[in-house]
Write an enzyme that holds these catalytic residues in place. Structure first.
Site, short mmCIF file in Angstrom:
data_model
loop_
_atom_site.label_atom_id
_atom_site.label_comp_id
_atom_site.label_asym_id
_atom_site.label_seq_id
_atom_site.Cartn_x
_atom_site.Cartn_y
_atom_site.Cartn_z
N HIS A 177 0.83 -1.22 0.00
CA HIS A 177 0.00 0.00 0.00
C HIS A 177 0.86 1.26 0.00
CE1 HIS A 177 -3.87 -2.12 0.65
NE2 HIS A 177 -3.13 -2.96 1.34
N ASN A 234 -10.35 -2.86 2.50
CA ASN A 234 -10.03 -2.85 1.07
C ASN A 234 -11.31 -2.60 0.27
OD1 ASN A 234 -7.22 -3.39 1.02
ND2 ASN A 234 -7.59 -5.57 1.34
#
Ligand code: NDP
Length: 481
Positions: free
Chosen positions: A54, A127
């Site tokens: 990420h 997510n």
């Protein structure tokens, strides 16, 4: 000194920021030109390690407004007063690409939220997919290695990805989502968010309920095909950052309907689906989604580095009335996320303005990088103490977990249906979505050895024979079964 006079970091005025100090116009630099030394030294330190996963992200401030009272399930104040607005900071991200990667890539999108509640920070680090690739954290570092660069070639490796996935059938559900139309979102505003893990809510009677969080975009789901994404990336590597930033600057604030699915504690023991397995969803017909509020993003950060790069989300940040579940991946993230921030931002990363709760902090953690106050007071720097330092409060004790068992390594492959839900997802797709899935998978498998392709086709076949047949046709290879 005027308020606009430029200074060193020690507040000393700077008389000249254009000409360094030299011994004569043609002579060498002098060591005493501290401003020059400080500028060069700071430039060397302008980066911190990027996140291992990420790394590329965008963030914005906003609010969560509660529309439905959840006090029958929880004491958490952000969920119990209808109309209450809790400030939030949200960071979206791609998973595999580095800090400079293009936004419009086929990848899962991170959907991380920090709620600054009046009971401390609650972080929900989810997510845009309701499930994940693996269900046991022992497999997580290996999985991420396959998403990153090959140690020798320094290139991404389709072979590594498909080798790992084909040897880990629990990944099929998430793989199906990743290669579906939704695997390449047009922008962060046009994705759903999911807490993914099962969490728990605890009410005033000490009763526990399992909960899944969902965030449904009011902007509608919008996706790119691989071809459209190539055209976007050719012109703009920051398409998602630009879209989010510009929409908020223009006052077009993105919103999500926040929903929960709720399961009473003991139903977890007999529900036919393992309720703490992050490769599974709870079908809506079993546990319907209920609206609880609206998330709105309405303020861009003033400084990207301070507020987005240093934003530190962790599932360890939990408020009274909400808690974790036995989900193994969640349990591991409780440790590893906070640990990542201690490493990359610094020991006291939670003292930074973006991470600090609105409530007072009373710890006895003492020194380390970035310590800048005396948390307990001058004498109360250990516990227990006789100097009126902060103390524990039994009122916040959680009820004991009713689910119990013997400590062992339980084989997560036993009795777990890895194919039913990916098959359900495949069957709810339109013909056009199915065709996109077939072609996306065929493109994603380019260069993968035939043996690995065949192994993966076997998994598609078990989910649905038409799934395997479609991918095989797109690949131009023989179908399974
Ligand atoms: P439902 O028909 O009740 O729910 C289907 C869900 O699938 C909807 O939330 C829909 O989201 C979502 N969906 C539709 N197309 C796609 C896609 N291409 N990629 C990802 N998600 C999509 O059925 P079930 O609850 O029984 O679930 C069936 C399957 O749907 C599951 O196996 C799972 O793969 C998927 N799914 C289920 C979710 C859940 O929490 N139950 C959540 C998300 C996906 P939307 O309403 O936004 O169109």
């Amino acid at each position: 000194m005027s308020p606009k006079t430029m200074t060193t970091t020690a507040g000393n005025p700077i008389p000249d920021n254009q000409n360094s100090v030299t011994a004569g116009a043609r002579g060498p630099l002098l060591m005493q030109d501290y401003q020059l030394l400080e500028k060069l030294a700071h430039q060397n330190r302008e980066r911190i390690p990027e996140r291992v996963v990420h790394a590329k992200g965008s963030g914005a401030h906003g609010t969560f407004r509660l529309t439905h009272d959840l006090s029958q399930y929880t004491t958490a104040s952000l969920f119990t007063t209808v109309g209450k607005e809790t400030p939030v900071f949200q960071r979206f991200s791609t998973v595999a690409g580095e800090r400079g990667a293009a936004d419009a890539e086929r990848d899962v999108r991170g959907f991380a939220l920090k709620f600054y509640t009046e009971q401390g920070n609650f972080d929900l680090v989810g997510n845009n997919t309701p499930v994940f690739f693996v269900r046991d954290p022992l497999k997580f570092p290996d999985f991420i290695h396959t998403q990153k660069r090959h140690p020798k070639s320094n290139l991404r490796s389709n072979t590594a990805m498909w080798d790992f996935w084909s040897l880990s059938p629990e990944s099929l559900h998430q793989v199906t989502i990743l290669f579906s139309d939704r695997g390449l979102p047009q922008s962060f505003r046009h994705i759903n968010g999911y807490g993914s893990h099962t969490y728990s809510l605890i009410n005033g009677n000490g009763e526990r309920f399992w909960v899944k969080f969902h965030f449904k975009t009011q902007q509608g789901i919008k996706c790119l095909t691989n071809k459209e994404a190539q055209a976007v990336v050719a012109k703009d590597r920051e398409s998602n950052q630009r879209d989010l930033f510009e929409a908020i600057e223009a006052g077009d604030f993105p919103r999500w309907n926040v929903q929960v699915q709720i399961m009473p504690e003991l139903e977890a023991e007999k529900y036919h689906i393992h309720p703490f397995d992050v490769t599974k969803v709870w079908p809506h017909k079993d546990y319907p989604v209920q609206d609880i509020g609206v998330l709105e993003l309405n303020r861009n950060p003033d400084n990207y580095f301070a507020e987005v790069e240093q934003a530190s989300f962790s599932p360890s940040n939990m408020v009274a009335g909400i808690s974790w579940s036995p989900d193994k991946m969640l349990q591991a993230r409780i440790f590893s996320y906070a640990d990542a921030h201690r490493y990359r931002v610094g020991t006291h990363y939670e003292m930074l303005p973006i991470n600090r709760p609105l409530t007072p902090v009373h710890t006895y953690h003492l020194d380390g990088s970035m310590r800048f106050d005396a948390p307990g007071g001058p004498d109360a720097y250990y516990e227990p103490n006789s100097f009126d330092g902060p103390v524990q409060d039994e009122a916040f004790r959680e009820p004991p977990l009713k689910i119990s068992g013997n400590g062992d390594r339980y084989d997560h492959r036993q009795g777990n249906d890895d194919y039913g839900q990916p098959g359900d997802l495949f069957r709810l797709m339109s013909d056009d979505q199915k065709n996109q899935l077939f072609n996306n998978l065929a493109e994603g498998m380019e260069g993968v050895p035939a043996e690995i392709v065949q192994r993966q086709l076997g998994h598609f076949h078990k989910a649905d024979p038409a799934y395997a047949a479609g991918v095989a046709k797109a690949l131009g290879v023989a179908s399974q079964g």
